[in-house]
Write a protein that holds these residues in place. Structure first.
Motif, short mmCIF file in Angstrom:
data_model
loop_
_atom_site.label_atom_id
_atom_site.label_comp_id
_atom_site.label_asym_id
_atom_site.label_seq_id
_atom_site.Cartn_x
_atom_site.Cartn_y
_atom_site.Cartn_z
N VAL A 175 0.85 -1.20 0.00
CA VAL A 175 0.00 0.00 0.00
C VAL A 175 0.88 1.25 0.00
CG1 VAL A 175 -1.64 1.35 1.37
CG2 VAL A 175 -2.01 -1.10 1.02
N GLN A 176 1.95 1.24 0.81
CA GLN A 176 2.86 2.39 0.85
C GLN A 176 3.53 2.59 -0.50
OE1 GLN A 176 6.11 2.11 3.61
NE2 GLN A 176 6.56 4.29 3.49
N ALA A 177 3.93 1.52 -1.17
CA ALA A 177 4.56 1.62 -2.49
C ALA A 177 3.59 2.22 -3.50
CB ALA A 177 5.06 0.26 -2.95
N GLN A 178 2.32 1.80 -3.45
CA GLN A 178 1.30 2.37 -4.34
C GLN A 178 1.13 3.85 -4.07
OE1 GLN A 178 -2.21 -0.10 -3.77
NE2 GLN A 178 -2.08 -0.69 -5.91
N ASP A 179 1.09 4.23 -2.79
CA ASP A 179 0.94 5.63 -2.43
C ASP A 179 2.13 6.45 -2.93
OD1 ASP A 179 -1.45 5.03 -1.22
OD2 ASP A 179 -0.66 5.08 0.83
N LEU A 180 3.34 5.90 -2.81
CA LEU A 180 4.54 6.60 -3.29
C LEU A 180 4.48 6.79 -4.80
CD1 LEU A 180 7.42 4.95 -1.24
CD2 LEU A 180 6.70 7.33 -1.18
N SER A 181 4.04 5.77 -5.52
CA SER A 181 3.93 5.88 -6.97
C SER A 181 2.93 6.96 -7.36
CB SER A 181 3.53 4.54 -7.59
OG SER A 181 4.60 3.64 -7.54
N LYS A 182 1.80 7.01 -6.67
CA LYS A 182 0.80 8.04 -6.95
C LYS A 182 1.34 9.42 -6.64
CE LYS A 182 -3.28 5.17 -6.20
NZ LYS A 182 -4.42 4.90 -5.32
N GLU A 183 2.03 9.54 -5.52
CA GLU A 183 2.58 10.83 -5.12
C GLU A 183 3.66 11.27 -6.11
OE1 GLU A 183 4.11 13.00 -1.03
OE2 GLU A 183 3.78 10.84 -1.03
N PHE A 184 4.51 10.33 -6.52
CA PHE A 184 5.55 10.63 -7.50
C PHE A 184 4.92 11.09 -8.81
CE2 PHE A 184 8.37 9.40 -10.98
CZ PHE A 184 9.55 10.01 -10.59
N ALA A 185 3.89 10.38 -9.26
CA ALA A 185 3.20 10.74 -10.51
C ALA A 185 2.63 12.15 -10.44
CB ALA A 185 2.10 9.73 -10.81
N LYS A 186 2.10 12.50 -9.30
CA LYS A 186 1.52 13.84 -9.13
C LYS A 186 2.60 14.91 -9.21
CE LYS A 186 -1.48 16.44 -6.05
NZ LYS A 186 -2.21 16.45 -4.79
N VAL A 187 3.73 14.68 -8.54
CA VAL A 187 4.82 15.66 -8.55
C VAL A 187 5.44 15.75 -9.95
CG1 VAL A 187 7.09 16.22 -7.59
CG2 VAL A 187 5.29 15.37 -6.09
N ALA A 188 5.52 14.60 -10.65
CA ALA A 188 6.13 14.56 -11.98
C ALA A 188 5.15 14.91 -13.10
CB ALA A 188 6.73 13.17 -12.23
N GLU A 189 3.94 15.25 -12.76
CA GLU A 189 2.89 15.58 -13.75
C GLU A 189 3.36 16.60 -14.80
OE1 GLU A 189 -0.91 15.65 -15.55
OE2 GLU A 189 -0.27 14.34 -13.94
N PRO A 190 4.09 17.64 -14.43
CA PRO A 190 4.52 18.61 -15.44
C PRO A 190 5.41 18.02 -16.55
CG PRO A 190 4.81 19.53 -13.25
CD PRO A 190 4.46 18.08 -13.08
N TYR A 228 13.06 12.92 -15.30
CA TYR A 228 12.70 12.78 -13.89
C TYR A 228 13.72 13.46 -12.98
CZ TYR A 228 9.01 9.40 -14.98
OH TYR A 228 7.88 8.79 -15.45
N LYS A 229 14.99 13.43 -13.37
CA LYS A 229 16.04 14.06 -12.57
C LYS A 229 15.98 15.58 -12.61
CE LYS A 229 19.37 10.29 -12.98
NZ LYS A 229 20.64 9.85 -13.58
N SER A 230 15.25 16.13 -13.57
CA SER A 230 15.24 17.58 -13.77
C SER A 230 14.35 18.33 -12.78
CB SER A 230 14.80 17.90 -15.20
OG SER A 230 13.42 17.63 -15.39
N ILE A 231 13.55 17.64 -12.00
CA ILE A 231 12.68 18.35 -11.06
C ILE A 231 12.97 17.91 -9.63
CG2 ILE A 231 10.86 18.77 -12.75
CD1 ILE A 231 9.23 16.57 -11.53
N ASN A 232 12.50 18.72 -8.68
CA ASN A 232 12.73 18.45 -7.26
C ASN A 232 11.47 17.83 -6.66
OD1 ASN A 232 12.66 19.33 -4.24
ND2 ASN A 232 14.80 19.54 -4.88
N TYR A 233 11.68 16.86 -5.80
CA TYR A 233 10.58 16.10 -5.19
C TYR A 233 10.43 16.39 -3.70
CZ TYR A 233 10.88 13.75 -9.65
OH TYR A 233 10.89 13.50 -10.99
#
Length: 113
Positions: A16-31, A89-94
């Protein structure tokens, strides 16, 4: 039996935590979606009909920088394409992600147009 139940609960919690991380990463990487799509369109010019998944192992450091991005699996076998996605992916800050210093696998699915 009790130990086995606890073990399965820990595994479920990690999933569940891994799924949440993937969703959060996708949101931050949306641009980056437009740039990733442009890279995929470039790939289609040299490999028409290419489609599949690329799984990246992502490691985000305490300061929110993407410390490493490596290809865990790819249906494409196109290192330049895969590396170009990592570079994006490396070009933005998380730093806005709730978890600091984390490693997880993130999948991109590509469909031919």
């Amino acid at each position: 039996m009790k130990c086995l139940t606890v073990f399965f609960l820990l595994i479920l919690s990690a999933l569940v935590q891994a799924q949440d991380l993937s969703k959060e990463f996708a949101k931050v990487a949306e641009p980056l979606k437009g740039k990733i799509s442009a890279r995929y369109i470039e790939l289609l010019r040299v490999a028409p009909g290419a489609k599949g998944k690329v799984a990246f192992e992502i490691y985000i450091s305490k300061n929110g920088n993407l410390k490493s991005c490596t290809v865990k699996h790819s249906d494409f076998n196109k290192p330049n394409f895969e590396q170009s996605i990592c570079d994006l992916y490396k070009s933005i800050n998380y730093s806005s992600m709730s978890v600091k210093q984390v490693k997880f696998v993130y999948e991109n699915q590509f469909f031919s147009m």
